[in-house]
Scaffold this motif. Structure first.
Motif, mmCIF file in Angstrom:
data_model
loop_
_atom_site.group_PDB
_atom_site.id
_atom_site.type_symbol
_atom_site.label_atom_id
_atom_site.label_comp_id
_atom_site.label_asym_id
_atom_site.label_seq_id
_atom_site.Cartn_x
_atom_site.Cartn_y
_atom_site.Cartn_z
ATOM 1 N N GLY A 84 1.075 -1.432 0.124
ATOM 2 C CA GLY A 84 0.150 0.075 -0.202
ATOM 3 C C GLY A 84 0.937 1.183 0.162
ATOM 4 N N TRP A 85 2.132 1.392 0.429
ATOM 5 C CA TRP A 85 2.793 2.640 0.496
ATOM 6 C C TRP A 85 3.755 2.368 -0.575
ATOM 7 C CZ3 TRP A 85 7.905 3.191 0.349
ATOM 8 C CH2 TRP A 85 8.415 4.283 0.377
ATOM 9 N N LEU A 86 3.891 1.700 -0.691
ATOM 10 C CA LEU A 86 5.176 1.218 -2.402
ATOM 11 C C LEU A 86 3.661 2.138 -3.522
ATOM 12 C CD1 LEU A 86 6.942 -1.318 -2.189
ATOM 13 C CD2 LEU A 86 7.958 0.552 -2.391
ATOM 14 N N ALA A 91 1.316 6.358 -6.883
ATOM 15 C CA ALA A 91 0.736 7.608 -7.794
ATOM 16 C C ALA A 91 1.241 9.345 -7.326
ATOM 17 C CB ALA A 91 -0.653 7.096 -6.526
ATOM 18 N N ILE A 92 1.778 9.246 -6.695
ATOM 19 C CA ILE A 92 2.498 10.230 -6.158
ATOM 20 C C ILE A 92 3.616 10.929 -7.357
ATOM 21 C CG2 ILE A 92 3.930 12.243 -4.780
ATOM 22 C CD1 ILE A 92 2.916 10.983 -2.141
ATOM 23 N N TRP A 93 4.635 9.764 -7.703
ATOM 24 C CA TRP A 93 5.432 9.180 -8.727
ATOM 25 C C TRP A 93 4.730 9.785 -9.898
ATOM 26 C CZ3 TRP A 93 9.440 12.477 -8.694
ATOM 27 C CH2 TRP A 93 10.150 11.848 -6.969
ATOM 28 N N THR A 97 5.483 13.273 -13.450
ATOM 29 C CA THR A 97 5.793 12.768 -14.101
ATOM 30 C C THR A 97 4.790 12.997 -15.452
ATOM 31 O OG1 THR A 97 5.470 10.556 -14.243
ATOM 32 C CG2 THR A 97 7.508 10.827 -13.683
ATOM 33 N N ASP A 98 3.201 13.066 -15.205
ATOM 34 C CA ASP A 98 2.282 13.125 -15.627
ATOM 35 C C ASP A 98 2.058 15.507 -15.530
ATOM 36 O OD1 ASP A 98 1.126 10.252 -15.947
ATOM 37 O OD2 ASP A 98 0.041 10.785 -15.010
#
Length: 114
Positions: A84-86, A91-93, A97-98
């Motif tokens: 879950g942490w990964l 999602a943040i990264w 990048t988007d």
């Protein structure tokens, strides 16, 4: 929150070692006795038991003893917490990048228009 962070620290510490990752991979197939888990490794049983102790302390595995046989099994909840942490970090990264890709595209569009 601090306890949750400490728990994740111990999980990632446990997963930092290739021997322990291999044990986790094997236990994802199902519970196994310690002697069977130790077979593929070229180390003595005392050294292997130290790896199991790290995995057990992290909460990634649990063991139980019946007679003379100690059997280990994966704790899916603890593994899911790390996953879950990964996923949150991914999602943040991906969002970053988007946004970067959109910025670069807008800069290219502006350069072509000039």
């Amino acid at each position: 929150m601090a306890n949750q962070q400490t728990a994740l620290d111990t999980v990632f510490h446990a997963l930092a070692d290739p021997t322990r990752r291999a044990v986790i991979g094997r236990l994802l197939q199902g519970a196994a006795p310690v002697t069977r888990l130790a077979e593929p490794f070229t180390m003595g049983l005392p050294a292997f038991l130290k790896h199991l102790a790290v995995l057990e302390t992290s909460g990634l595995i649990r063991s139980e003893k019946r007679g003379r046989v100690r059997t280990c099994r994966i704790d899916a909840d603890r593994l899911a917490a790390a996953e879950g942490w990964l996923a949150e970090q991914r999602a943040i990264w991906q969002g970053r990048t988007d946004r970067l890709a959109a910025f670069v595209e807008s800069q290219n569009s502006q350069e072509k228009a000039s």
